[in-house]
Scaffold this motif. Structure first.
Motif, PDB file in Angstrom:
ATOM      1  N   ALA A   1     -12.712   6.482  18.806  1.00 55.50           N
ATOM      2  CA  ALA A   1     -12.486   7.146  17.524  1.00 55.50           C
ATOM      3  C   ALA A   1     -11.109   7.788  17.474  1.00 55.50           C
ATOM      4  N   LEU A   2     -10.668   8.379  18.585  1.00 54.70           N
ATOM      5  CA  LEU A   2      -9.343   8.996  18.614  1.00 54.70           C
ATOM      6  C   LEU A   2      -8.258   7.944  18.355  1.00 54.70           C
ATOM      7  N   LEU A   3      -8.402   6.771  18.982  1.00 55.75           N
ATOM      8  CA  LEU A   3      -7.432   5.704  18.767  1.00 55.75           C
ATOM      9  C   LEU A   3      -7.477   5.206  17.323  1.00 55.75           C
ATOM     10  N   LEU A   4      -8.690   5.067  16.787  1.00 55.60           N
ATOM     11  CA  LEU A   4      -8.838   4.561  15.425  1.00 55.60           C
ATOM     12  C   LEU A   4      -8.296   5.545  14.400  1.00 55.60           C
ATOM     13  N   VAL A   5      -8.603   6.831  14.578  1.00 50.68           N
ATOM     14  CA  VAL A   5      -8.091   7.842  13.650  1.00 50.68           C
ATOM     15  C   VAL A   5      -6.565   7.847  13.671  1.00 50.68           C
ATOM     16  N   SER A   6      -5.984   7.770  14.867  1.00 47.13           N
ATOM     17  CA  SER A   6      -4.531   7.743  14.975  1.00 47.13           C
ATOM     18  C   SER A   6      -3.957   6.556  14.208  1.00 47.13           C
ATOM     19  N   GLY A   7      -4.539   5.389  14.442  1.00 44.47           N
ATOM     20  CA  GLY A   7      -4.034   4.191  13.776  1.00 44.47           C
ATOM     21  C   GLY A   7      -4.197   4.227  12.278  1.00 44.47           C
ATOM     22  N   VAL A   8      -5.345   4.705  11.818  1.00 45.68           N
ATOM     23  CA  VAL A   8      -5.619   4.734  10.384  1.00 45.68           C
ATOM     24  C   VAL A   8      -4.636   5.646   9.659  1.00 45.68           C
ATOM     25  N   PHE A   9      -4.330   6.787  10.230  1.00 45.03           N
ATOM     26  CA  PHE A   9      -3.423   7.704   9.553  1.00 45.03           C
ATOM     27  C   PHE A   9      -1.985   7.207   9.567  1.00 45.03           C
ATOM     28  N   ILE A  10      -1.575   6.546  10.623  1.00 44.36           N
ATOM     29  CA  ILE A  10      -0.239   5.956  10.628  1.00 44.36           C
ATOM     30  C   ILE A  10      -0.153   4.875   9.546  1.00 44.36           C
ATOM     31  N   LEU A  11      -1.163   4.023   9.479  1.00 44.81           N
ATOM     32  CA  LEU A  11      -1.175   2.954   8.472  1.00 44.81           C
ATOM     33  C   LEU A  11      -1.195   3.523   7.055  1.00 44.81           C
ATOM     34  N   MET A  12      -2.007   4.550   6.850  1.00 40.02           N
ATOM     35  CA  MET A  12      -2.127   5.140   5.514  1.00 40.02           C
ATOM     36  C   MET A  12      -0.800   5.745   5.062  1.00 40.02           C
ATOM     37  N   ALA A  13      -0.147   6.498   5.945  1.00 41.86           N
ATOM     38  CA  ALA A  13       1.112   7.136   5.574  1.00 41.86           C
ATOM     39  C   ALA A  13       2.220   6.104   5.392  1.00 41.86           C
ATOM     40  N   ALA A  14       2.228   5.084   6.252  1.00 40.44           N
ATOM     41  CA  ALA A  14       3.278   4.071   6.172  1.00 40.44           C
ATOM     42  C   ALA A  14       3.161   3.202   4.922  1.00 40.44           C
ATOM     43  N   SER A  15       1.961   3.113   4.379  1.00 41.73           N
ATOM     44  CA  SER A  15       1.753   2.256   3.201  1.00 41.73           C
ATOM     45  C   SER A  15       2.045   2.969   1.885  1.00 41.73           C
ATOM     46  N   LEU A  16       2.402   4.235   1.937  1.00 42.63           N
ATOM     47  CA  LEU A  16       2.661   4.984   0.705  1.00 42.63           C
ATOM     48  C   LEU A  16       3.892   4.433  -0.009  1.00 42.63           C
ATOM     49  N   ASN A  17       3.783   4.351  -1.314  1.00 42.75           N
ATOM     50  CA  ASN A  17       4.899   3.918  -2.152  1.00 42.75           C
ATOM     51  C   ASN A  17       5.380   5.125  -2.957  1.00 42.75           C
ATOM     52  N   PHE A  18       6.583   5.574  -2.656  1.00 48.17           N
ATOM     53  CA  PHE A  18       7.107   6.763  -3.331  1.00 48.17           C
ATOM     54  C   PHE A  18       7.192   6.564  -4.844  1.00 48.17           C
ATOM     55  N   ALA A  19       7.382   5.324  -5.266  1.00 47.99           N
ATOM     56  CA  ALA A  19       7.500   5.062  -6.707  1.00 47.99           C
ATOM     57  C   ALA A  19       6.208   5.402  -7.435  1.00 47.99           C
ATOM     58  N   SER A  20       5.059   5.168  -6.752  1.00 48.44           N
ATOM     59  CA  SER A  20       3.773   5.469  -7.401  1.00 48.44           C
ATOM     60  C   SER A  20       3.582   6.966  -7.598  1.00 48.44           C
ATOM     61  N   LEU A  21       4.189   7.768  -6.733  1.00 42.03           N
ATOM     62  CA  LEU A  21       4.059   9.216  -6.882  1.00 42.03           C
ATOM     63  C   LEU A  21       4.802   9.722  -8.111  1.00 42.03           C
ATOM     64  N   ALA A  22       5.808   8.957  -8.556  1.00 43.37           N
ATOM     65  CA  ALA A  22       6.590   9.372  -9.724  1.00 43.37           C
ATOM     66  C   ALA A  22       5.757   9.343 -11.001  1.00 43.37           C
ATOM     67  N   THR A  23       4.616   8.649 -10.973  1.00 38.29           N
ATOM     68  CA  THR A  23       3.758   8.596 -12.166  1.00 38.29           C
ATOM     69  C   THR A  23       2.975   9.892 -12.360  1.00 38.29           C
ATOM     70  N   LEU A  24       2.960  10.760 -11.357  1.00 40.05           N
ATOM     71  CA  LEU A  24       2.239  12.025 -11.466  1.00 40.05           C
ATOM     72  C   LEU A  24       3.160  13.111 -12.026  1.00 40.05           C
ATOM     73  N   ASN A  25       2.566  14.095 -12.713  1.00 39.78           N
ATOM     74  CA  ASN A  25       3.343  15.182 -13.296  1.00 39.78           C
ATOM     75  C   ASN A  25       2.754  16.525 -12.898  1.00 39.78           C
ATOM     76  N   TRP A  26       3.156  17.586 -13.579  1.00 43.40           N
ATOM     77  CA  TRP A  26       2.703  18.931 -13.240  1.00 43.40           C
ATOM     78  C   TRP A  26       1.197  19.085 -13.406  1.00 43.40           C
ATOM     79  N   LYS A  27       0.596  18.273 -14.273  1.00 44.81           N
ATOM     80  CA  LYS A  27      -0.858  18.358 -14.447  1.00 44.81           C
ATOM     81  C   LYS A  27      -1.588  17.934 -13.174  1.00 44.81           C
ATOM     82  N   ALA A  28      -1.014  16.971 -12.471  1.00 46.48           N
ATOM     83  CA  ALA A  28      -1.619  16.548 -11.210  1.00 46.48           C
ATOM     84  C   ALA A  28      -1.564  17.685 -10.195  1.00 46.48           C
TER      85      ALA A  28
END
Length: 608
Positions: A274-301
């Motif tokens: 589980a420790l290995l899996l949690v480590s891998g999952v969080f690296i994958l999740m953070a690395a897959s983030l697209n900064f452009a998608s965050l631009a669609t959010l505003n102060w209401k978010a």
């Protein structure tokens, strides 16, 4: 530059485990460092993009990893360990989950003004508090058993429940949008959930019976378990998406309560996985983030995120626990701790796409909003859980602790010396006479077997960093040191010399027992020396009165322990050198002549 899948997997492993190790060294929340590492190699520099470098296998890998993590979590949910917390867990599941769904839905409607379809689906996902992040946080914060179990049980049980609530909301939305009839939607949900629950329970019972009857050899139990978990997840998930999470969680819970002889070994292996899996999952999740998608959010978010943290989560916990026997401090801690995990991100992205396909364009906001929530709650609670727990008196505290097995004269003398240097000792002994002697000296003591169920409910192991097995039973010392070595760490478990240690026919393999302390004295020899006037003496070493000077004054003394200027406490082995860091404190067993007031003692001016 695109990297190969093999290089990508190696990179994820190095970053994940490396972040965990660095967090341990720096005493920082490991989740925060894992997210930071993933963000740097992914969206920040573009060295590793999971969907590009891993291809179509990326999302299935995430799904299987989450399923294995939930199964491992279910494998820790033993009902007899809950004790008085059983009622609180029921309230958080039966009342808290539906209430959280309702409040989160209302919060999204009021703050962001999104369509009810989007709010209802995302509100269900928000019920999930994230078992993938709770476990590392609990380990880092040294939380006491009762609130830790409450957070862990709630996270693991509500994880599949929250996903199924979101599935239910999505199916209702599809019915309204014209995708399915009401009868078809009800039938899909009922059969999917019922099938997943039945398969999970039957698989758990079947594997438990297989192990109990000895129909599987020891070396095949863990591989067999892995294959069964993946098979159960795939089988149930094919009928109703995400229902596999419910199935594997139930499978783990059934096996946890089957009283398997191999349960501890299986659990320890799964914990490492589980420790290995949690480590891998969080690296994958953070690395897959697209900064452009965050631009669609505003102060209401941002307002919605604040509402979830300050209103929805506290109400989801405090209202169901009204009138319960849960102490108010634990209620506050649980209410102020609600980190979200990778399950929410994965499910939000999938369900957001389905909403867009159904003609609701606002569904594109779910994935970036989920990631912002995960990032905010993980960082916030990662840094605040430990100090809040300490402020409420629900953590092991900042003081180091030493667990002493055996309330002999030596054990009591050592505990008294530890108290002088502000280290918390606890003497554990099944002999009530020894316990009485320790309590008469104002030393905390537990009467019973440290490996028994009573100790699980009354001894907070999280508050003790080091163990010394020093009872009059060598076999018992070896058993306790071997068992607790997995929890405290092999380097933190020590043992007095066994009486027949030097005889080859009685020698034990190195994986059994604890490390021998300096002097390699047996329990009997320690007792004889204590009866002969030897004492455990505390000396603070400084630049003026250093180790060499102390050795000249105390040539026959045996250094047992040291506390460094940093505050770390450890015993010393037979051939281990003392850390010569200035301003350290040593605990030594000294003969009568060296214990008397003398010119040497007056020279040090640092003895406690």
């Amino acid at each position: 530059m695109q990297i190969t899948p093999i290089e990508a997997i190696a990179l994820v492993g190095i970053l994940g485990v490396g972040a965990q190790w660095l967090a341990w060294r720096l005493r920082l929340p490991s989740i925060v460092l894992m997210l930071l590492a993933g963000l740097l190699v992914g969206p920040a520099f573009g060295w590793f993009i999971p969907e590009r470098d891993l291809g179509e296998i990326y999302k299935p890998l995430i799904s299987i990893a989450v399923a294995l993590i939930l199964f491992e979590g279910g494998l820790t949910l033993e009902f007899h360990r809950l004790g008085e917390g059983r009622n609180a867990v029921r309230r958080l599941v039966y009342i808290g989950a539906p209430l959280g769904w309702l409040l989160a839905t209302l919060a999204m409607l009021l703050t962001m003004g999104l369509p009810w379809q989007v709010a209802a689906v995302f509100g269900g996902v928000l019920v999930v508090t994230g078992p993938t992040v709770i476990a590392p946080m609990l380990r880092q914060a040294k939380l006491r058993r009762s609130p830790a179990q409450l957070l862990q049980w709630e996270a693991i049980i509500n994880d599949p429940i929250g996903v199924l609530i979101a599935v239910l909301a999505l199916e209702i939305v599809l019915v309204v949008q014209g995708g399915l009839s009401t009868g078809e939607a009800v039938w899909v949900l009922a059969t999917g959930i019922g099938f997943a629950a039945a398969v999970g329970v039957l698989a758990g019972l079947g594997v438990a019976r297989l192990f109990q009857r000895g129909l599987a050899p020891e070396y095949m139990k863990v591989p067999l378990l892995f294959v069964m978990v993946i098979a159960v997840f795939a089988m149930t998930d094919a009928l109703l998406h995400e229902s596999g999470l419910l199935a594997v969680t139930l499978m783990g819970m059934v096996m946890a309560n089957a009283k398997l002889a191999s349960h501890s070994e299986l659990h320890r292996f799964k914990e490492n996985a589980a420790l290995l899996l949690v480590s891998g999952v969080f690296i994958l999740m953070a690395a897959s983030l697209n900064f452009a998608s965050l631009a669609t959010l505003n102060w209401k978010a941002a307002l919605f995120v604040v509402a979830v943290i300050l209103v929805v989560r506290p109400a989801q916990v405090l209202l169901p626990l009204l009138g319960s026997s849960t102490p108010w401090r634990e209620r506050i801690l649980v209410a102020s701790t609600g980190p979200r995990g990778v399950v929410m991100v994965a499910v939000s992205g999938l369900f957001g796409d389905k909403l867009v396909e159904a003609g609701i364009p606002e569904g594109t906001l779910l994935a970036p909003l989920a990631f912002v929530l995960v990032l905010t709650t993980v960082i916030l609670h990662g840094f605040t859980l430990a100090p809040v727990a300490r402020a409420l008196g629900l953590s092991g505290g900042d003081k180091p602790g030493v667990l002493i097995l055996g309330g002999s004269a030596f054990g009591i003398a050592l505990a008294q010396a530890l108290q002088k240097i502000e280290v918390t000792p606890l003497i554990v002994d099944p002999n009530f006479r020894n316990i009485t002697a320790a309590r008469q000296q104002s030393i905390a003591a537990f009467h019973g077997d440290i490996l028994g169920e009573a100790a699980e409910h009354h001894v907070e192991l999280i508050g003790y960093d080091v163990l010394l097995a020093a009872s009059d039973n060598d076999a018992y010392n070896t058993l306790v040191a071997t068992d607790l070595g997995q929890e405290l760490g092999r380097t933190n478990v020590w043992q007095v010399q066994r009486a027949k240690e030097n005889m080859s026919r009685h020698a034990l393999p190195p994986q059994l027992g604890g490390q021998a302390i300096n002097g390699e004295l047996s329990h009997g020899e320690f007792q004889r020396r204590m009866a002969g006037g030897w004492r455990v003496r505390v000396t603070h070493l400084t630049e003026k009165y250093d180790l060499d000077t102390w050795r000249q004054d105390n040539p026959k003394a045996l250094i047992l322990m040291q506390r460094t200027a940093r505050g770390d406490v450890t015993f010393l082995g037979p051939e281990q050198e003392l850390d010569r860091t200035r301003d350290c404190t040593v605990l030594a067993l000294t003969p009568p002549a060296e214990t008397n007031e003398s010119a040497d003692t007056l020279r040090s001016q640092s003895d406690i």
